[in-house]
Design a protein around this motif. Structure first.
Motif, PDB file in Angstrom:
ATOM      1  N   MET A 100       0.704  -1.115  -0.042  1.00  0.00           N
ATOM      2  CA  MET A 100      -0.002  -0.006   0.040  1.00  0.00           C
ATOM      3  C   MET A 100       0.913   1.217   0.092  1.00  0.00           C
ATOM      4  O   MET A 100       0.166   2.389   0.060  1.00  0.00           O
ATOM      5  N   PRO A 117      -3.948  -4.314   8.465  1.00  0.00           N
ATOM      6  CA  PRO A 117      -4.885  -4.272   7.466  1.00  0.00           C
ATOM      7  C   PRO A 117      -5.122  -5.532   7.042  1.00  0.00           C
ATOM      8  O   PRO A 117      -5.906  -5.928   6.091  1.00  0.00           O
ATOM      9  N   HIS A 161      -7.690   4.276   0.503  1.00  0.00           N
ATOM     10  CA  HIS A 161      -8.146   2.792   0.971  1.00  0.00           C
ATOM     11  C   HIS A 161      -8.543   2.874   2.379  1.00  0.00           C
ATOM     12  O   HIS A 161      -7.759   3.570   3.268  1.00  0.00           O
ATOM     13  N   VAL A 188      -9.793   0.373   5.210  1.00  0.00           N
ATOM     14  CA  VAL A 188      -9.796  -1.167   5.597  1.00  0.00           C
ATOM     15  C   VAL A 188      -9.983  -1.229   7.024  1.00  0.00           C
ATOM     16  O   VAL A 188      -9.887  -0.741   7.785  1.00  0.00           O
ATOM     17  N   THR A 231     -11.256  -5.991   5.459  1.00  0.00           N
ATOM     18  CA  THR A 231     -12.239  -5.900   4.271  1.00  0.00           C
ATOM     19  C   THR A 231     -12.056  -4.196   4.149  1.00  0.00           C
ATOM     20  O   THR A 231     -12.055  -3.217   4.864  1.00  0.00           O
ATOM     21  N   THR A 232     -12.149  -3.939   2.447  1.00  0.00           N
ATOM     22  CA  THR A 232     -12.130  -2.575   2.164  1.00  0.00           C
ATOM     23  C   THR A 232     -13.538  -2.057   2.388  1.00  0.00           C
ATOM     24  O   THR A 232     -14.395  -2.814   1.798  1.00  0.00           O
ATOM     25  N   GLN A 267     -15.985   1.747   2.253  1.00  0.00           N
ATOM     26  CA  GLN A 267     -16.217   2.988   1.846  1.00  0.00           C
ATOM     27  C   GLN A 267     -15.988   4.081   3.002  1.00  0.00           C
ATOM     28  O   GLN A 267     -16.229   3.718   4.099  1.00  0.00           O
ATOM     29  N   LEU A 315      -4.541   6.122   3.605  1.00  0.00           N
ATOM     30  CA  LEU A 315      -4.909   4.835   3.995  1.00  0.00           C
ATOM     31  C   LEU A 315      -5.677   5.086   5.508  1.00  0.00           C
ATOM     32  O   LEU A 315      -4.948   5.687   6.334  1.00  0.00           O
TER      33      LEU A 315
END
Length: 176
Positions: free
Chosen positions: A39, A53, A136, A138, A142-143, A145, A170
């Motif tokens: 990342m 993450p 991103h 996390v 799990t990613t 929004q 991040l």
């Protein structure tokens, strides 16, 4: 990439050694560091803070892992030190494009907007982060929004410093 990770970890370690406060200790595996490294420098900085993450992976062959146990124990001690002490800070790292200031913060979300998040660390330090276009987020490997984040959620945030502005690339919601 390893050199850059070492520079980030060293910078964050220095921040941890100056006694930035107390935070929760979390388990982190080598897989977390590898995922965070993928990342970019922000992921590496959060991995150094102990924000995981990804799920931890067990070694596939315990016999082959034996010679590295002492080394892993030393790395774990350093990670625990960082996890207990780093609340926020910045490190200047060398990249292919020149130097970059990486900013990290651990704390509680106080506000989430359409394009920004405000986080307050336990020592009272509060910062508003704008969202990068390549952000991103996390949560528990799990990613999600950014709008799924709510006030009161504990997070680790990392990104670039642009003048006085902090740009989040991040955001990690650690496992409870």
């Amino acid at each position: 990439m390893k050199r850059l990770g070492l520079v980030v970890a060293s910078g964050v370690l220095a921040l941890g050694l100056v006694g930035c406060g107390n935070g929760p200790v979390q388990e982190a595996g080598e897989t977390a560091v590898e995922v965070a490294a993928a990342m970019g420098v922000e992921g590496q900085a959060l991995a150094a803070m102990g924000m995981d993450p990804s799920p931890a992976a067990a070694p596939s062959d315990p016999a082959s892992a034996a010679p590295d146990r002492a080394d892993r124990r030393e790395r774990r001690k350093a990670r625990v030190l960082l996890r207990k002490n780093v609340l926020h800070g910045e490190a200047v790292v060398q990249t292919k494009e020149g130097t970059k200031t990486v900013v990290v913060q651990r704390g509680e979300v106080t506000e989430v907007g359409d394009s920004s998040i405000t986080v307050k660390s336990t020592d009272g330090y509060t910062a508003t982060w704008s969202f990068a276009s390549d952000l991103h987020v996390v949560r528990h490997s799990t990613t999600i929004q950014p709008e799924e984040l709510k006030a009161g959620t504990e997070v680790g945030v990392a990104g670039a410093k642009n003048g006085d502005d902090k740009v989040a690339r991040l955001i990690v919601v650690p496992k409870p």
